[in-house]
Design a protein around this motif. Structure first.
Motif, PDB file in Angstrom:
ATOM      1  N   THR A  17       0.794  -1.233   0.000  1.00  0.00           N
ATOM      2  CA  THR A  17       0.000   0.000   0.000  1.00  0.00           C
ATOM      3  C   THR A  17       0.828   1.286   0.000  1.00  0.00           C
ATOM      4  O   THR A  17       0.305   2.347  -0.347  1.00  0.00           O
ATOM      5  CB  THR A  17      -0.901   0.040   1.249  1.00  0.00           C
ATOM      6  OG1 THR A  17      -0.069   0.131   2.421  1.00  0.00           O
ATOM      7  CG2 THR A  17      -1.799  -1.183   1.336  1.00  0.00           C
ATOM      8  N   ASN A  18       2.091   1.190   0.444  1.00  0.00           N
ATOM      9  CA  ASN A  18       2.926   2.378   0.664  1.00  0.00           C
ATOM     10  C   ASN A  18       2.228   3.379   1.593  1.00  0.00           C
ATOM     11  O   ASN A  18       2.431   4.594   1.489  1.00  0.00           O
ATOM     12  CB  ASN A  18       3.313   3.051  -0.658  1.00  0.00           C
ATOM     13  CG  ASN A  18       4.532   3.947  -0.492  1.00  0.00           C
ATOM     14  OD1 ASN A  18       5.425   3.647   0.292  1.00  0.00           O
ATOM     15  ND2 ASN A  18       4.553   5.051  -1.207  1.00  0.00           N
ATOM     16  N   ASP A  19       1.396   2.858   2.491  1.00  0.00           N
ATOM     17  CA  ASP A  19       0.599   3.672   3.414  1.00  0.00           C
ATOM     18  C   ASP A  19       0.989   3.307   4.850  1.00  0.00           C
ATOM     19  O   ASP A  19       0.639   2.231   5.335  1.00  0.00           O
ATOM     20  CB  ASP A  19      -0.889   3.411   3.168  1.00  0.00           C
ATOM     21  CG  ASP A  19      -1.811   4.242   4.051  1.00  0.00           C
ATOM     22  OD1 ASP A  19      -1.354   4.766   5.092  1.00  0.00           O
ATOM     23  OD2 ASP A  19      -3.010   4.347   3.720  1.00  0.00           O
ATOM     24  N   GLU A  20       1.719   4.191   5.498  1.00  0.00           N
ATOM     25  CA  GLU A  20       2.179   3.900   6.852  1.00  0.00           C
ATOM     26  C   GLU A  20       1.021   3.700   7.828  1.00  0.00           C
ATOM     27  O   GLU A  20       1.086   2.835   8.707  1.00  0.00           O
ATOM     28  CB  GLU A  20       3.089   5.026   7.366  1.00  0.00           C
ATOM     29  CG  GLU A  20       4.432   5.071   6.687  1.00  0.00           C
ATOM     30  CD  GLU A  20       5.317   6.168   7.239  1.00  0.00           C
ATOM     31  OE1 GLU A  20       4.975   6.770   8.271  1.00  0.00           O
ATOM     32  OE2 GLU A  20       6.369   6.425   6.620  1.00  0.00           O
ATOM     33  N   ILE A  21      -0.008   4.502   7.704  1.00  0.00           N
ATOM     34  CA  ILE A  21      -1.133   4.413   8.654  1.00  0.00           C
ATOM     35  C   ILE A  21      -1.812   3.051   8.533  1.00  0.00           C
ATOM     36  O   ILE A  21      -2.099   2.389   9.528  1.00  0.00           O
ATOM     37  CB  ILE A  21      -2.144   5.556   8.441  1.00  0.00           C
ATOM     38  CG1 ILE A  21      -1.446   6.918   8.426  1.00  0.00           C
ATOM     39  CG2 ILE A  21      -3.234   5.507   9.514  1.00  0.00           C
ATOM     40  CD1 ILE A  21      -0.588   7.220   9.634  1.00  0.00           C
ATOM     41  N   ALA A  22      -2.049   2.613   7.302  1.00  0.00           N
ATOM     42  CA  ALA A  22      -2.675   1.302   7.078  1.00  0.00           C
ATOM     43  C   ALA A  22      -1.789   0.170   7.584  1.00  0.00           C
ATOM     44  O   ALA A  22      -2.289  -0.875   8.019  1.00  0.00           O
ATOM     45  CB  ALA A  22      -2.970   1.109   5.595  1.00  0.00           C
ATOM     46  N   ALA A  23      -0.459   0.382   7.541  1.00  0.00           N
ATOM     47  CA  ALA A  23       0.491  -0.677   7.907  1.00  0.00           C
ATOM     48  C   ALA A  23       0.851  -0.678   9.392  1.00  0.00           C
ATOM     49  O   ALA A  23       1.517  -1.604   9.859  1.00  0.00           O
ATOM     50  CB  ALA A  23       1.764  -0.539   7.080  1.00  0.00           C
ATOM     51  N   MET A  24       0.417   0.325  10.159  1.00  0.00           N
ATOM     52  CA  MET A  24       0.768   0.411  11.587  1.00  0.00           C
ATOM     53  C   MET A  24       0.234  -0.786  12.373  1.00  0.00           C
ATOM     54  O   MET A  24      -0.947  -1.123  12.270  1.00  0.00           O
ATOM     55  CB  MET A  24       0.186   1.690  12.211  1.00  0.00           C
ATOM     56  CG  MET A  24       0.928   2.963  11.866  1.00  0.00           C
ATOM     57  SD  MET A  24       0.057   4.458  12.486  1.00  0.00           S
ATOM     58  CE  MET A  24       0.199   4.238  14.285  1.00  0.00           C
ATOM     59  N   VAL A  25       1.115  -1.411  13.159  1.00  0.00           N
ATOM     60  CA  VAL A  25       0.683  -2.521  14.013  1.00  0.00           C
ATOM     61  C   VAL A  25       1.118  -2.347  15.469  1.00  0.00           C
ATOM     62  O   VAL A  25       0.664  -3.072  16.343  1.00  0.00           O
ATOM     63  CB  VAL A  25       1.190  -3.895  13.492  1.00  0.00           C
ATOM     64  CG1 VAL A  25       0.553  -4.231  12.152  1.00  0.00           C
ATOM     65  CG2 VAL A  25       2.712  -3.926  13.393  1.00  0.00           C
ATOM     66  N   GLY A  26       2.008  -1.391  15.749  1.00  0.00           N
ATOM     67  CA  GLY A  26       2.453  -1.208  17.132  1.00  0.00           C
ATOM     68  C   GLY A  26       3.570  -0.196  17.237  1.00  0.00           C
ATOM     69  O   GLY A  26       3.789   0.606  16.321  1.00  0.00           O
ATOM     70  N   ASP A  27       4.277  -0.230  18.369  1.00  0.00           N
ATOM     71  CA  ASP A  27       5.424   0.652  18.550  1.00  0.00           C
ATOM     72  C   ASP A  27       6.446  -0.002  19.467  1.00  0.00           C
ATOM     73  O   ASP A  27       6.154  -0.974  20.166  1.00  0.00           O
ATOM     74  CB  ASP A  27       5.011   2.030  19.087  1.00  0.00           C
ATOM     75  CG  ASP A  27       4.613   2.022  20.557  1.00  0.00           C
ATOM     76  OD1 ASP A  27       4.099   0.991  21.042  1.00  0.00           O
ATOM     77  OD2 ASP A  27       4.809   3.046  21.233  1.00  0.00           O
ATOM     78  N   THR A  28       7.665   0.533  19.428  1.00  0.00           N
ATOM     79  CA  THR A  28       8.725   0.069  20.313  1.00  0.00           C
ATOM     80  C   THR A  28       9.489   1.283  20.826  1.00  0.00           C
ATOM     81  O   THR A  28       9.719   2.236  20.079  1.00  0.00           O
ATOM     82  CB  THR A  28       9.650  -0.960  19.625  1.00  0.00           C
ATOM     83  OG1 THR A  28      10.652  -1.374  20.557  1.00  0.00           O
ATOM     84  CG2 THR A  28      10.316  -0.404  18.384  1.00  0.00           C
ATOM     85  N   ASN A  29       9.823   1.248  22.120  1.00  0.00           N
ATOM     86  CA  ASN A  29      10.399   2.412  22.781  1.00  0.00           C
ATOM     87  C   ASN A  29      11.577   2.034  23.657  1.00  0.00           C
ATOM     88  O   ASN A  29      11.662   0.906  24.167  1.00  0.00           O
ATOM     89  CB  ASN A  29       9.364   3.072  23.718  1.00  0.00           C
ATOM     90  CG  ASN A  29       8.032   3.281  23.077  1.00  0.00           C
ATOM     91  OD1 ASN A  29       7.938   3.925  22.051  1.00  0.00           O
ATOM     92  ND2 ASN A  29       6.987   2.722  23.677  1.00  0.00           N
ATOM     93  N   LEU A  30      12.438   3.024  23.870  1.00  0.00           N
ATOM     94  CA  LEU A  30      13.478   2.938  24.892  1.00  0.00           C
ATOM     95  C   LEU A  30      13.427   4.194  25.743  1.00  0.00           C
ATOM     96  O   LEU A  30      13.330   5.305  25.214  1.00  0.00           O
ATOM     97  CB  LEU A  30      14.875   2.829  24.265  1.00  0.00           C
ATOM     98  CG  LEU A  30      15.230   1.573  23.481  1.00  0.00           C
ATOM     99  CD1 LEU A  30      16.634   1.706  22.908  1.00  0.00           C
ATOM    100  CD2 LEU A  30      15.120   0.318  24.346  1.00  0.00           C
TER     101      LEU A  30
END
Length: 199
Positions: A77-90
């Protein structure tokens, strides 16, 4: 942290991109779920507070975050919003007692359909490797709810070991020292590919 504002990390299953303002509405939608907030020990925020939090992640020198994208959906899709599944943090801090820099790690796969596919494992390995290359971290730690067996097993598979339990917070702390042996193991687990990222 501005360190990664122009950095994209590429894995086989996931792509990690900086947390941008355009990601906030979907992230806020995820965090309206009480179960997810409980698992991540997060407070409920208004949308404007979520935008402020995103700005702090970008600007504060003690925080590093990436949004986790499904590589397959993003490729289609080249669509970041559609491809979002989570996040990772430090969260970075200096341990005065041990005289070393410590990074507290977090991973969240928010969407139920994205769980159990190895996204969280690969995203966290990419983050650990990126931090090892870019930051002067000598120890990683995680704080996990005692009932979150999936996360506990995940970090145990990364050679993190339990160091304490705090019953009042229903929380387990695990740690991993950055040693030559652990770094050699990490290199067998993940191949860090970095690309330039522009909004």
């Amino acid at each position: 942290m501005r360190l990664n504002e122009h950095t994209k990390l590429l894995g086989q299953r996931v792509v990690l991109v900086p947390y941008e303002a355009r990601h906030v509405p979907k992230y806020h939608e995820w965090m309206s779920c009480p179960i997810l907030r409980n698992l991540t020990a997060s407070d409920e925020l208004t949308l404007s507070e979520e935008y402020e939090m995103q700005r702090s992640w970008r600007e504060d020198n003690d925080k590093l975050t990436f949004i986790v994208l499904s590589a397959e959906i993003y490729a289609k899709t080249n669509d970041e919003i559609a491809a979002m599944v989570g996040d990772t943090n430090l969260f970075l801090h200096y341990d005065e007692e041990d005289k070393q820099y410590v990074a507290e790690a977090e991973i969240m796969i928010a969407t139920t359909e994205a769980r159990g596919k190895g996204f969280g494992r690969e995203a966290m390995l990419l983050m650990l490797k990126y931090a090892q290359v870019q930051l002067d971290v000598t120890k990683f730690e995680v704080k996990i709810d005692m009932d979150n067996q999936i996360s506990l097993r995940l970090f145990e598979s990364f050679q993190f070991v339990e160091v304490r339990r705090v019953e009042v917070f229903h929380e387990v702390t695990l740690e991993c020292l950055v040693t030559p042996e652990w770094l050699a193991w990490l290199d067998t687990q993940v191949n860090l590919k970095v690309e330039s990222y522009n909004e």
